[in-house]
Design a protein around this motif. Sequence first.
Motif, PDB file in Angstrom:
ATOM      1  N   ALA A 185     -81.336   4.732 -46.984  1.00  0.00           N
ATOM      2  CA  ALA A 185     -80.384   3.903 -47.002  1.00  0.00           C
ATOM      3  C   ALA A 185     -80.333   2.982 -48.171  1.00  0.00           C
ATOM      4  O   ALA A 185     -79.224   2.547 -48.753  1.00  0.00           O
ATOM      5  CB  ALA A 185     -80.737   2.991 -45.662  1.00  0.00           C
ATOM      6  N   VAL A 186     -81.171   2.627 -48.604  1.00  0.00           N
ATOM      7  CA  VAL A 186     -81.576   1.718 -50.069  1.00  0.00           C
ATOM      8  C   VAL A 186     -80.932   2.635 -51.089  1.00  0.00           C
ATOM      9  O   VAL A 186     -80.061   2.223 -51.787  1.00  0.00           O
ATOM     10  CB  VAL A 186     -82.972   1.474 -50.327  1.00  0.00           C
ATOM     11  CG1 VAL A 186     -83.130   0.974 -51.823  1.00  0.00           C
ATOM     12  CG2 VAL A 186     -83.362   0.294 -49.568  1.00  0.00           C
ATOM     13  N   ALA A 187     -81.453   3.998 -51.275  1.00  0.00           N
ATOM     14  CA  ALA A 187     -80.915   4.729 -52.081  1.00  0.00           C
ATOM     15  C   ALA A 187     -79.144   4.902 -52.124  1.00  0.00           C
ATOM     16  O   ALA A 187     -78.622   4.827 -53.343  1.00  0.00           O
ATOM     17  CB  ALA A 187     -81.522   6.076 -51.835  1.00  0.00           C
ATOM     18  N   THR A 199     -82.224  10.371 -39.686  1.00  0.00           N
ATOM     19  CA  THR A 199     -83.477   9.425 -40.301  1.00  0.00           C
ATOM     20  C   THR A 199     -83.836   8.212 -39.586  1.00  0.00           C
ATOM     21  O   THR A 199     -84.848   7.554 -39.843  1.00  0.00           O
ATOM     22  CB  THR A 199     -82.655   8.914 -41.386  1.00  0.00           C
ATOM     23  OG1 THR A 199     -81.434   8.324 -41.002  1.00  0.00           O
ATOM     24  CG2 THR A 199     -82.250   9.771 -42.584  1.00  0.00           C
ATOM     25  N   GLY A 200     -83.086   7.696 -38.620  1.00  0.00           N
ATOM     26  CA  GLY A 200     -83.244   6.524 -37.836  1.00  0.00           C
ATOM     27  C   GLY A 200     -83.572   5.380 -38.519  1.00  0.00           C
ATOM     28  O   GLY A 200     -83.339   5.068 -39.532  1.00  0.00           O
ATOM     29  N   ARG A 201     -84.792   4.578 -37.829  1.00  0.00           N
ATOM     30  CA  ARG A 201     -85.176   3.448 -38.367  1.00  0.00           C
ATOM     31  C   ARG A 201     -86.526   3.332 -39.013  1.00  0.00           C
ATOM     32  O   ARG A 201     -86.899   2.391 -39.340  1.00  0.00           O
ATOM     33  CB  ARG A 201     -85.107   2.082 -37.223  1.00  0.00           C
ATOM     34  CG  ARG A 201     -84.067   1.925 -36.745  1.00  0.00           C
ATOM     35  CD  ARG A 201     -82.747   1.439 -37.743  1.00  0.00           C
ATOM     36  NE  ARG A 201     -82.884   0.061 -38.095  1.00  0.00           N
ATOM     37  CZ  ARG A 201     -82.343  -0.616 -38.658  1.00  0.00           C
ATOM     38  NH1 ARG A 201     -81.175  -0.249 -39.189  1.00  0.00           N
ATOM     39  NH2 ARG A 201     -82.396  -2.012 -38.999  1.00  0.00           N
ATOM     40  N   TYR A 202     -86.940   4.593 -39.266  1.00  0.00           N
ATOM     41  CA  TYR A 202     -88.227   4.831 -39.810  1.00  0.00           C
ATOM     42  C   TYR A 202     -88.142   4.736 -41.346  1.00  0.00           C
ATOM     43  O   TYR A 202     -87.110   4.606 -41.970  1.00  0.00           O
ATOM     44  CB  TYR A 202     -88.866   6.156 -39.250  1.00  0.00           C
ATOM     45  CG  TYR A 202     -89.074   5.920 -38.058  1.00  0.00           C
ATOM     46  CD1 TYR A 202     -90.147   5.387 -37.257  1.00  0.00           C
ATOM     47  CD2 TYR A 202     -88.223   6.481 -36.974  1.00  0.00           C
ATOM     48  CE1 TYR A 202     -90.380   5.224 -35.965  1.00  0.00           C
ATOM     49  CE2 TYR A 202     -88.420   6.371 -35.703  1.00  0.00           C
ATOM     50  CZ  TYR A 202     -89.442   5.903 -35.077  1.00  0.00           C
ATOM     51  OH  TYR A 202     -89.589   5.659 -33.705  1.00  0.00           O
ATOM     52  N   PHE A 203     -89.240   5.033 -42.216  1.00  0.00           N
ATOM     53  CA  PHE A 203     -89.206   4.769 -43.411  1.00  0.00           C
ATOM     54  C   PHE A 203     -88.331   5.790 -44.262  1.00  0.00           C
ATOM     55  O   PHE A 203     -87.655   5.414 -45.305  1.00  0.00           O
ATOM     56  CB  PHE A 203     -90.870   5.163 -44.128  1.00  0.00           C
ATOM     57  CG  PHE A 203     -90.659   5.048 -45.646  1.00  0.00           C
ATOM     58  CD1 PHE A 203     -90.590   3.641 -46.125  1.00  0.00           C
ATOM     59  CD2 PHE A 203     -90.876   5.967 -46.371  1.00  0.00           C
ATOM     60  CE1 PHE A 203     -90.638   3.708 -47.460  1.00  0.00           C
ATOM     61  CE2 PHE A 203     -91.035   5.767 -47.522  1.00  0.00           C
ATOM     62  CZ  PHE A 203     -90.912   4.728 -48.144  1.00  0.00           C
ATOM     63  N   ILE A 204     -87.839   7.145 -43.833  1.00  0.00           N
ATOM     64  CA  ILE A 204     -87.134   7.892 -44.378  1.00  0.00           C
ATOM     65  C   ILE A 204     -85.689   7.421 -44.288  1.00  0.00           C
ATOM     66  O   ILE A 204     -85.041   7.403 -45.258  1.00  0.00           O
ATOM     67  CB  ILE A 204     -87.346   9.384 -43.709  1.00  0.00           C
ATOM     68  CG1 ILE A 204     -86.255  10.234 -44.578  1.00  0.00           C
ATOM     69  CG2 ILE A 204     -86.928   9.329 -42.311  1.00  0.00           C
ATOM     70  CD1 ILE A 204     -86.405  11.741 -44.275  1.00  0.00           C
ATOM     71  N   TYR A 240     -86.565  -1.811 -40.516  1.00  0.00           N
ATOM     72  CA  TYR A 240     -86.992  -0.615 -40.844  1.00  0.00           C
ATOM     73  C   TYR A 240     -88.651  -0.482 -40.728  1.00  0.00           C
ATOM     74  O   TYR A 240     -89.222  -1.328 -40.631  1.00  0.00           O
ATOM     75  CB  TYR A 240     -86.621   0.107 -41.977  1.00  0.00           C
ATOM     76  CG  TYR A 240     -85.005   0.492 -41.986  1.00  0.00           C
ATOM     77  CD1 TYR A 240     -84.861   1.969 -41.669  1.00  0.00           C
ATOM     78  CD2 TYR A 240     -84.093  -0.624 -42.529  1.00  0.00           C
ATOM     79  CE1 TYR A 240     -83.390   2.019 -41.647  1.00  0.00           C
ATOM     80  CE2 TYR A 240     -82.704  -0.102 -42.708  1.00  0.00           C
ATOM     81  CZ  TYR A 240     -82.365   1.366 -42.104  1.00  0.00           C
ATOM     82  OH  TYR A 240     -81.081   1.429 -42.339  1.00  0.00           O
ATOM     83  N   GLU A 241     -89.028   0.614 -40.547  1.00  0.00           N
ATOM     84  CA  GLU A 241     -90.517   1.057 -40.327  1.00  0.00           C
ATOM     85  C   GLU A 241     -91.106   1.087 -41.990  1.00  0.00           C
ATOM     86  O   GLU A 241     -90.838   2.120 -42.696  1.00  0.00           O
ATOM     87  CB  GLU A 241     -91.005   2.152 -39.585  1.00  0.00           C
ATOM     88  CG  GLU A 241     -92.240   2.640 -39.583  1.00  0.00           C
ATOM     89  CD  GLU A 241     -93.256   1.506 -39.122  1.00  0.00           C
ATOM     90  OE1 GLU A 241     -94.115   0.830 -39.965  1.00  0.00           O
ATOM     91  OE2 GLU A 241     -93.009   0.931 -37.996  1.00  0.00           O
TER      92      GLU A 241
END
Length: 211
Positions: A71-73, A61-66, A197-198
Amino acid sequence: MIKKGIFYTTILLTVAFISLGFKPYNSQIRNIFLTDENIGQSYIFPSQNSIDYFKLKIPFTGRYFIGFKEAVAHKESQGKYGKINSLGYMGKYQFGIETLKSIGINDSIGFMNNPRLQEKAFVALLSKNKFKLKDYINYFEGKIVDGVKITESGILAAAHLGGPGSVKRFLNSNGEKKCKDEYGTSVKTYMKDFGGYETAGIQAVKNAKVN
């Protein structure tokens, strides 16, 4: 006899000539992925160090939107679409009934049984909060407030936790107002944990609704 000698000599010369074409080649594995210093994410694969492959986190997932939404979920519900907490917040991203209504969802049972709808709801709420907080994002992004570097993704995550009003109070007070949810989780914590994050692809929409 002479013809046989010429035949075998020709074969030997041919084999020798072909062999010269296969020289040893010292290949090197290059780092074909780049490091994005802006988001603090380094991609090191392919790697010559086998230990690197045992430290992978899947999905990638990295630091992109996914990475942001997952991470929030995970923080909200451990990523479970069917979760309802003790306060009645629902789904993977823990929506309240009134928040769902604000983005056009009036069927909470249908919402709980529809993972795709939950994903759309999360994006819609991000869009709505981004519109409400766009001036704060423009002004505070990159600044340090109460020891936390402010980023757009951190602001949006904090708004998901406590609403845009809590984010505004925290930033306007330079971090002195410790806004928290019913379980004691603070806006500051979300700004810190979900910063960097992106989220540039999220459009700011005044009355964002789920289609």
